[in-house]
Scaffold this motif. Structure first.
Motif, PDB file in Angstrom:
ATOM      1  N   UNK A 109       0.868  -1.120  -0.228  1.00  0.00           N
ATOM      2  CA  UNK A 109      -0.090   0.112  -0.312  1.00  0.00           C
ATOM      3  C   UNK A 109       0.649   0.874  -0.094  1.00  0.00           C
ATOM      4  N   UNK A 110       0.197   2.067  -0.944  1.00  0.00           N
ATOM      5  CA  UNK A 110       1.948   3.032  -0.949  1.00  0.00           C
ATOM      6  C   UNK A 110       0.817   4.100  -0.405  1.00  0.00           C
ATOM      7  N   UNK A 111       1.401   4.161   0.767  1.00  0.00           N
ATOM      8  CA  UNK A 111       0.423   5.948   1.985  1.00  0.00           C
ATOM      9  C   UNK A 111       1.124   6.102   3.522  1.00  0.00           C
ATOM     10  N   UNK A 112       1.050   7.027   3.534  1.00  0.00           N
ATOM     11  CA  UNK A 112       1.547   7.943   5.352  1.00  0.00           C
ATOM     12  C   UNK A 112       1.039   6.792   6.231  1.00  0.00           C
ATOM     13  N   UNK A 113       1.779   6.035   6.695  1.00  0.00           N
ATOM     14  CA  UNK A 113       0.989   4.825   8.179  1.00  0.00           C
ATOM     15  C   UNK A 113       0.523   5.818   9.012  1.00  0.00           C
ATOM     16  N   UNK A 114       1.271   7.143   9.229  1.00  0.00           N
ATOM     17  CA  UNK A 114      -0.413   7.946  10.067  1.00  0.00           C
ATOM     18  C   UNK A 114      -0.627   8.719   9.945  1.00  0.00           C
ATOM     19  N   UNK A 115      -1.646   8.305   8.254  1.00  0.00           N
ATOM     20  CA  UNK A 115      -2.923   9.081   7.985  1.00  0.00           C
ATOM     21  C   UNK A 115      -3.949   8.130   7.351  1.00  0.00           C
ATOM     22  N   UNK A 116      -3.123   6.416   6.949  1.00  0.00           N
ATOM     23  CA  UNK A 116      -4.017   5.588   6.478  1.00  0.00           C
ATOM     24  C   UNK A 116      -5.610   6.032   7.407  1.00  0.00           C
ATOM     25  N   UNK A 117      -6.385   5.210   6.681  1.00  0.00           N
ATOM     26  CA  UNK A 117      -7.479   5.490   7.641  1.00  0.00           C
ATOM     27  C   UNK A 117      -8.161   3.478   7.256  1.00  0.00           C
ATOM     28  N   UNK A 118      -6.947   2.821   6.553  1.00  0.00           N
ATOM     29  CA  UNK A 118      -7.843   1.558   6.416  1.00  0.00           C
ATOM     30  C   UNK A 118      -6.869   0.631   5.407  1.00  0.00           C
ATOM     31  N   UNK A 119      -6.856  -0.804   6.245  1.00  0.00           N
ATOM     32  CA  UNK A 119      -6.043  -1.735   5.675  1.00  0.00           C
ATOM     33  C   UNK A 119      -6.400  -2.886   4.872  1.00  0.00           C
ATOM     34  N   UNK A 120      -5.826  -2.739   3.455  1.00  0.00           N
ATOM     35  CA  UNK A 120      -7.352  -3.831   2.346  1.00  0.00           C
ATOM     36  C   UNK A 120      -7.050  -5.169   3.000  1.00  0.00           C
ATOM     37  N   UNK A 121      -7.981  -5.883   2.091  1.00  0.00           N
ATOM     38  CA  UNK A 121      -8.022  -7.427   2.924  1.00  0.00           C
ATOM     39  C   UNK A 121      -8.393  -7.725   4.735  1.00  0.00           C
ATOM     40  N   UNK A 122      -8.339  -8.711   4.894  1.00  0.00           N
ATOM     41  CA  UNK A 122      -8.951  -9.186   5.756  1.00  0.00           C
ATOM     42  C   UNK A 122      -8.464  -8.882   7.316  1.00  0.00           C
ATOM     43  N   UNK A 123      -9.242  -9.003   7.637  1.00  0.00           N
ATOM     44  CA  UNK A 123      -8.192  -7.563   9.257  1.00  0.00           C
ATOM     45  C   UNK A 123      -7.185  -8.294   9.535  1.00  0.00           C
ATOM     46  N   UNK A 124      -6.362  -7.756   9.943  1.00  0.00           N
ATOM     47  CA  UNK A 124      -4.815  -7.816   9.856  1.00  0.00           C
ATOM     48  C   UNK A 124      -4.581  -8.024  11.792  1.00  0.00           C
ATOM     49  N   UNK A 125      -4.223  -9.187  11.642  1.00  0.00           N
ATOM     50  CA  UNK A 125      -3.913  -9.672  13.084  1.00  0.00           C
ATOM     51  C   UNK A 125      -2.675  -9.855  14.014  1.00  0.00           C
ATOM     52  N   UNK A 126      -1.398  -9.013  12.633  1.00  0.00           N
ATOM     53  CA  UNK A 126      -0.602  -8.236  13.708  1.00  0.00           C
ATOM     54  C   UNK A 126       0.481  -7.238  13.328  1.00  0.00           C
ATOM     55  N   UNK A 127       1.170  -6.830  13.959  1.00  0.00           N
ATOM     56  CA  UNK A 127       2.348  -5.844  12.970  1.00  0.00           C
ATOM     57  C   UNK A 127       2.849  -5.697  13.720  1.00  0.00           C
ATOM     58  N   UNK A 128       3.885  -6.156  12.494  1.00  0.00           N
ATOM     59  CA  UNK A 128       5.612  -6.563  12.951  1.00  0.00           C
ATOM     60  C   UNK A 128       6.059  -5.635  12.109  1.00  0.00           C
ATOM     61  N   UNK A 129       7.503  -4.487  12.369  1.00  0.00           N
ATOM     62  CA  UNK A 129       7.474  -3.627  11.354  1.00  0.00           C
ATOM     63  C   UNK A 129       9.244  -3.164  12.034  1.00  0.00           C
ATOM     64  N   UNK A 130       9.448  -2.595  11.497  1.00  0.00           N
ATOM     65  CA  UNK A 130      11.403  -1.521  11.170  1.00  0.00           C
ATOM     66  C   UNK A 130      10.811  -0.420  11.341  1.00  0.00           C
ATOM     67  N   UNK A 131      10.143   0.710  12.582  1.00  0.00           N
ATOM     68  CA  UNK A 131       9.727   1.303  11.856  1.00  0.00           C
ATOM     69  C   UNK A 131      10.494   2.553  11.891  1.00  0.00           C
ATOM     70  N   UNK A 132       9.806   3.784  11.206  1.00  0.00           N
ATOM     71  CA  UNK A 132      10.725   4.759  10.784  1.00  0.00           C
ATOM     72  C   UNK A 132      10.900   5.403  12.312  1.00  0.00           C
ATOM     73  N   UNK A 133      11.911   5.552  12.370  1.00  0.00           N
ATOM     74  CA  UNK A 133      12.387   6.847  14.128  1.00  0.00           C
ATOM     75  C   UNK A 133      11.881   7.606  14.635  1.00  0.00           C
ATOM     76  N   UNK A 134      11.634   8.395  13.478  1.00  0.00           N
ATOM     77  CA  UNK A 134      10.983   9.447  13.799  1.00  0.00           C
ATOM     78  C   UNK A 134      10.318   9.992  14.019  1.00  0.00           C
ATOM     79  N   UNK A 135       9.462   9.046  13.640  1.00  0.00           N
ATOM     80  CA  UNK A 135       7.495   8.735  13.298  1.00  0.00           C
ATOM     81  C   UNK A 135       7.058   7.483  14.073  1.00  0.00           C
TER      82      UNK A 135
END
Length: 303
Positions: A109-135
């Protein structure tokens, strides 16, 4: 001929640099771009996350795909949110080349994770990420609020941010991120990550934070109202609550609310649990904005 039954081929240092050269990519500090070049590290992150084949995983900032490929070894589906158009455009081809058997279980998904309003597909069950440290903090809090289906997660953040997210009341680093994260989940430190597994190497240490969703405290106050009290309490963290909460209500109203909540008026914000903040918000209910805006500025949200 490509063996489509094989697991993903993970990216090492050479592959990451080749992809960067192909894209003429110059990692920017502005977007917190530090790419993991060590396969053992991404496998460790996935292992610590507890992700299984039944999970739908959201990844933020997949970059060149190092962690994405490791997630596809295990997860049932991976949805990656990428702000950089160049990286988002290359990622599906990287997955097709390195994980052909798993490619149909991946979406970018091309977008800003701080501003997205939905995630396509089945409801997600886990968040795993190397988050951008500044945000990292506002992104994490936004996704926890946006996606109640998330059951657990593991994120890599700057080490001191990891300490703050997992801090308990009374700790010197306990603050806004600690309380707000505790609203959604039980949070813990899950290890440290060395600088040499990144390209380019960051000038800060990194840490893993794991969390498990829990029900927020039962309350008649809204989450926004509770968070408004939290923000006020830490605006001047060295001062007593009876003083700093006067930004929300008159002095006599604050004193009465603290007494009703069972919180000493000379207590400081860093000693209170999320449940304490809930009781204060309930007692101040008519004094609090009904629909305040949650801070979006990364430094403000990080407390």
């Amino acid at each position: 001929m490509t063996d489509t039954s094989a697991g993903p081929r993970l990216l090492g240092s050479a592959e990451v640099r080749l992809l960067a050269a192909e894209l003429d990519l110059r990692p920017t500090k502005q977007r917190g771009q530090n790419f993991v070049i060590d396969p053992n590290t991404v496998r460790r992150i996935v292992r610590e996350s507890g992700v299984t084949g039944s999970d739908v995983v959201v990844e933020v900032g997949p970059g060149l795909g190092s962690l994405t490929l490791a997630l596809l070894e295990v997860a049932g589906r991976v949805v990656a949110i990428e702000l950089d158009e160049l990286l988002a455009g290359r990622l599906p081809r990287t997955i097709a080349e390195h994980a052909p058997a798993q490619a149909e279980r991946f979406e970018v998904v091309l977008g800003d994770a701080m501003r997205i309003t939905e995630v396509p597909g089945p409801p997600p069950t886990a968040l795993v990420a190397n988050l951008p440290y500044n945000v990292s903090v506002p992104v994490l809090l936004h996704l926890l609020a946006l996606l109640p289906s998330l059951e657990r997660g593991l994120v890599m953040v700057q080490s001191e941010v990891a300490d703050r997210l997992a801090a308990r009341p009374g700790s010197k680093v306990y603050g806004v991120p600690s309380v707000k994260a505790a609203w959604y989940a039980d949070v813990r430190r899950a290890g440290a990550i060395g600088r040499n597994v990144f390209w380019p190497a960051p000038n800060v240490d990194s840490g893993l934070v794991a969390w498990t969703r829990r029900e927020p405290p039962a309350t008649t106050a809204t989450r926004e109202q509770v968070f408004a009290v939290v923000d006020a309490a830490f605006a001047q963290r060295r001062k007593a609550l009876r003083g700093v909460l006067r930004s929300l209500a008159p002095a006599e109203r604050v004193d009465a609310a603290l007494e009703q909540a069972g919180v000493p008026p000379l207590a400081r914000g860093e000693t209170l649990t999320v449940e304490d903040y809930v009781r204060i918000a309930e007692a101040l209910d008519d004094q609090l904005p009904q629909d305040p805006q949650t801070p979006q500025d990364p430094q403000e949200a990080a407390g």
